[in-house]
Structures are given as structure tokens and as C-alpha cells.
Design a protein around this motif. Structure first.
Motif, PDB file in Angstrom:
ATOM      1  N   ALA A 181      11.742 -68.292  12.268  1.00 26.34           N
ATOM      2  CA  ALA A 181      10.231 -68.831  12.609  1.00 26.34           C
ATOM      3  C   ALA A 181      11.144 -70.060  12.299  1.00 26.34           C
ATOM      4  N   LEU A 182      11.789 -70.402  11.585  1.00 25.34           N
ATOM      5  CA  LEU A 182      12.639 -72.101  11.753  1.00 25.34           C
ATOM      6  C   LEU A 182      13.445 -72.339  13.436  1.00 25.34           C
ATOM      7  N   MET A 218      13.311 -80.453   8.482  1.00 30.97           N
ATOM      8  CA  MET A 218      14.078 -79.096   8.541  1.00 30.97           C
ATOM      9  C   MET A 218      15.107 -78.099   8.127  1.00 30.97           C
ATOM     10  N   GLY A 219      16.035 -79.405   8.226  1.00 32.34           N
ATOM     11  CA  GLY A 219      17.189 -79.653   7.281  1.00 32.34           C
ATOM     12  C   GLY A 219      17.289 -78.388   5.887  1.00 32.34           C
ATOM     13  N   GLU A 220      16.120 -79.436   4.806  1.00 29.63           N
ATOM     14  CA  GLU A 220      16.012 -79.525   3.766  1.00 29.63           C
ATOM     15  C   GLU A 220      15.367 -77.791   3.828  1.00 29.63           C
ATOM     16  N   MET A 221      14.261 -77.250   4.430  1.00 32.41           N
ATOM     17  CA  MET A 221      14.292 -75.779   4.164  1.00 32.41           C
ATOM     18  C   MET A 221      15.422 -75.099   4.802  1.00 32.41           C
ATOM     19  N   ARG A 222      16.456 -74.846   4.894  1.00 38.60           N
ATOM     20  CA  ARG A 222      17.469 -73.634   5.379  1.00 38.60           C
ATOM     21  C   ARG A 222      18.255 -74.126   4.310  1.00 38.60           C
ATOM     22  N   GLU A 223      18.293 -75.467   3.581  1.00 36.86           N
ATOM     23  CA  GLU A 223      18.931 -75.163   2.300  1.00 36.86           C
ATOM     24  C   GLU A 223      17.988 -74.734   0.980  1.00 36.86           C
TER      25      GLU A 223
END
Length: 408
Positions: free
Chosen positions: A196-197, A276-281
Motif C-alpha cells: 500500500a505504501l 512516509m519513511g517513518e511508516m516503513r521504519e
């Protein structure tokens, strides 16, 4: 409202043509504020000359209520501060209370609290970025962001029985342990969200309209971010490499490998990229926590008498009934020290802190809160001056102001 000419004390200036300024109310009922926010804008044509944030439309008195409810009852109030990520508020409040009481929760509880805090971060960021896309014309992006949020609500419902106002944490532990079904739902979510991201990135990263409406808009330098008390994604998008999960680790964050996502541009687009990057982390943290979840209880033992016993124990044993009685009766409760402390966590929008003063009773003598939205809303006039009226929604959306955090 009527046009108002600029006022000059110098007679020579009166003879020259002067701009006329509009005063425009943006909110409190406006689709792009997404809540009851009010901005009083001063416009010269389409250009924003000044802006005045006006708060008070969701006044709840949550700091004063903290002086009347005991430390378990008050968790229901924290749900209603940042209502987009209530689990993160629950964790922050009870972490502060446990430090005041000198209580250390079991390892399994620490891991589960990390998991729910990171799920709350993802939920908060999905709403923020989905709304940013919606406000700048990308409706499909909004739908792609909201589908995973439904999965998070399902997980929270499996954990505590409530989807929105969760009240999941307790002094010394949690309401319930995570069931095997909830753990499997979390594993499935961790596996599904990256797709989804990726879809969200494909929709916006190379979208010319979105980039023109966010790049170079709402610029915040690193020095200004520090001087104005910014935290969280807003500060990190301006190059402030501060994250309480790394700098002042709490719960079990020392056990996990993750990066602090930062940018240097300090504009709306940078704040989008940081979230966006924080969600992946956060996904990396949840994956490590769920696959290494320690066995054992989620509440401290009865020797300290701070954790409410399980209902089955209360109904079937005299010891459980006595412990429950001692904790919930108005003339019993927690024995707090005559002390004060401030404890903060890295909430989705920044530093969420609680200042608590204990006076020996089961309620706080004083309970103050440092919500990130309160700090960031005061930043808005500085970011919007000189931009056009259409930029208001982009800047406001990148700050992710939650009105319930503003009105104490």
C-alpha cells in the motif's frame, strides 16, 4: 467582510495608493481543516499577509480533569486528545505514572506497548498523508491511505474490544494480553502494508501537481525549528535529528534496529517524505517486536498492588477481590510519592509529555500535558506569510494539527 484600507500615520504615505486587505475566516467549519480549527487570515488579493490561529472550539479541560480522576480512569481522557492515535496517548500517560510510582512493567508488556504505539504512528501518518493528498486534489491517494487504517482499527478491536477510544493500557500493565488472533492480524498487516505504501508513493511522488503545491511551500529552517520548539516529523523534516526513541529510549526501543528519518528542505514535501519513511521504519520495529515477543505476564505482580487484577481472578479468589477493592475505592487507591516528574514519548506528531505532581493520594495534584499540536499550530503564521490562499491547506495539512490537543 468589508475591505479595510491600511492605516498610515505619515501624511505623505496617505497620498500614495495603498493595498486593501481582506480579513477572511478560514474555519472553524471548513472541509480542509478536517476538524474545528479556525484561522483568521489577512489577505492582499490572493497573498496571505498574516494569519492568526484561534483555538478554543474543542475545549475539554483535560488538564483539570487529571486532578479529579485516578491514574487508571484518566486514560479515557487521553484517548480524546489526539484521537487519531489514542494508543500512543495511553502509552505516554501510563509511562509517566509508572515512573512516578517507581513501577517497572514486565518485558512482554513493554513489547506490546511498543507495537501498539507504532501501529498508532502508522495510523496517524496514513491519515495525515491521505488528507494532504485529498486537499491538493489527489482523492485516490486518500482511499489508498484509508484502507490500511481499517486494518489497524481491526487489530485494536481484537486487542481491547474498542476501535477508536481504546483505553488499552493500565498502571502496571495492559487491559488484556494479546490473543493469538491479534498477533496473527499484526503479522498479516506488517506483510501487507508495504504494498500500500508503494502504491501511495507511485500516486504522488512523481505527480507534478502535488509537487508544485508542496515543494518550497511552508519553509522551516533548522534553526527556526529548534528555536520555536518543534519536534517529531515537523522538526526532522528541517534537519533536526532528534527522536526520543533513540535519544532517550523508553520501553523496549533499545532492543530494536531502526533509523531516524530526516530531511533538510523543511518544506511541505519534505514533511510528506519524512512521514512516509517513518511508516516503513515503524513496520521494521513491529516486525522485530512481534517475532521476538517475550513470554510471561503483561501486568506486574500483586506484591506492589498497582495493577488491577484480571476479572476472572477477582470473581474467583478473595485475594483478587481485595486487590481490586483496594485499587478502585475512593478512599484507597494508589499511594503516590510527594514528588513530581516530566516524562515524554515520541508520539506520531512529536514530543508528547506529561508533567505529574503526586501528593500521596490516588489522583494527581497537578497533571499538565505538552501536546505537539499546540506548539506546531503557533508555527503556522510564520510558515504561511507570503504564500497564496491555496497554500493554506497544504501547509496546515503538513503540520497535522489535531484540534483536541489544542484546548486544555
Amino acid at each position: 467582510m468589508p475591505l479595510t484600507p491600511s492605516v498610515f500615520s505619515d501624511d505623505s504615505a496617505r497620498n500614495e495608493p495603498q493595498p486593501y486587505l481582506w480579513t477572511l475566516n478560514f474555519g472553524p467549519q471548513h472541509p480542509a481543516t478536517h476538524t474545528t480549527l479556525r484561522l483568521v487570515l489577512k489577505l492582499e488579493g490572493e497573498r496571505v499577509v498574516d494569519a492568526m490561529p484561534d483555538i478554543g472550539y474543542l475545549h475539554s479541560g483535560f488538564e483539570k480533569i487529571g486532578e479529579h480522576l485516578d491514574f487508571n480512569q484518566y486514560v479515557t481522557v487521553t484517548d480524546r486528545m489526539n484521537y487519531i492515535s489514542p494508543m500512543a496517548n495511553n502509552v505516554a500517560w501510563h509511562l509517566a505514572v509508572e515512573r512516578l510510582l517507581g513501577v517497572e512493567v514486565p518485558p512482554r508488556c513493554r513489547y506490546l506497548r511498543v507495537i501498539i504505539a507504532e501501529l498508532a504512528r502508522i495510523s496517524d501518518h496514513l491519515l495525515c498523508l491521505g488528507a494532504m493528498g485529498l486537499d491538493t486534489g489527489a482523492f485516490t491517494h486518500f482511499i489508498y491511505a484509508f484502507n490500511p487504517r481499517e486494518q489497524i482499527y481491526d487489530i485494536f478491536e481484537a486487542l481491547c474490544g474498542a476501535r477508536f477510544t481504546n483505553s488499552y493500557t493500565r498502571v502496571g500493565g495492559l487491559m488484556h494480553d494479546a490473543s493469538p488472533k491479534a498477533i496473527e492480524m499484526i503479522r498479516r498487516f506488517v506483510a501487507d502494508l508495504p504494498r500500500a505504501l508503494d502504491d501511495m508513493d507511485r500516486l504522488l511522488l512523481r505527480n507534478r501537481i502535488f509537487r508544485e503545491r508542496t515543494e518550497g511551500i511552508g519553509l522551516l529552517t533548522r534553526e527556526e525549528a529548534i528555536n520555536r520548539g518543534c519536534s517529531g516529523p515537523v522538526a526532522r523534516a528541517s534537519g533536526v535529528t532528534r527522536d526520543l526513541r533513540k535519544d532517550e529510549p523508553y520501553l523496549a526501543y533499545r532492543d530494536f534496529d531502526f533509523r531516524v528519518i530526516c530531511a533538510k528542505q523543511g518544506d511541505c514535501f519534505a514533511r510528506y517524505l519524512v512521514r512516509m519513511g517513518e511508516m516503513r521504519e515503524s513496520l521494521k520495529i513491529i516486525h522485530q517486536a512481534i517475532e521476538n515477543l517475550p513470554p510471561g505476564p503483561v501486568n506486574v505482580g500483586d506484591e506492589k498492588r498497582v495493577a488491577i487484577p484480571d476479572k476472572k481472578v477477582v470473581f474467583t479468589t478473595i485475594e483478587g477481590l481485595i486487590s481490586h477493592f483496594e485499587l478502585v475505592m475512593w478512599n484507597r487507591g494508589f499511594a503516590t510519592p510527594y514528588d513530581e516528574l516530566y516524562t515524554a514519548t515520541e508520539a506520531p506528531n512529536g514530543e508528547l509529555g506529561f508533567y505529574i505532581v503526586g501528593d500521596g493520594t490516588q489522583t494527581a495534584y497537578r497533571a499538565r500535558c505538552r501536546p505537539p499540536s499546540f506548539i506546531h499550530f503557533a508555527l503556522f503564521p510564520h510558515l504561511i506569510r507570503g504564500h497564496t490562499l491555496s497554500d493554506v491547506v497544504a501547509v496546515l495539512g503538513s503540520l497535522n494539527i489535531i484540534a483536541a490537543e489544542l484546548d486544555r
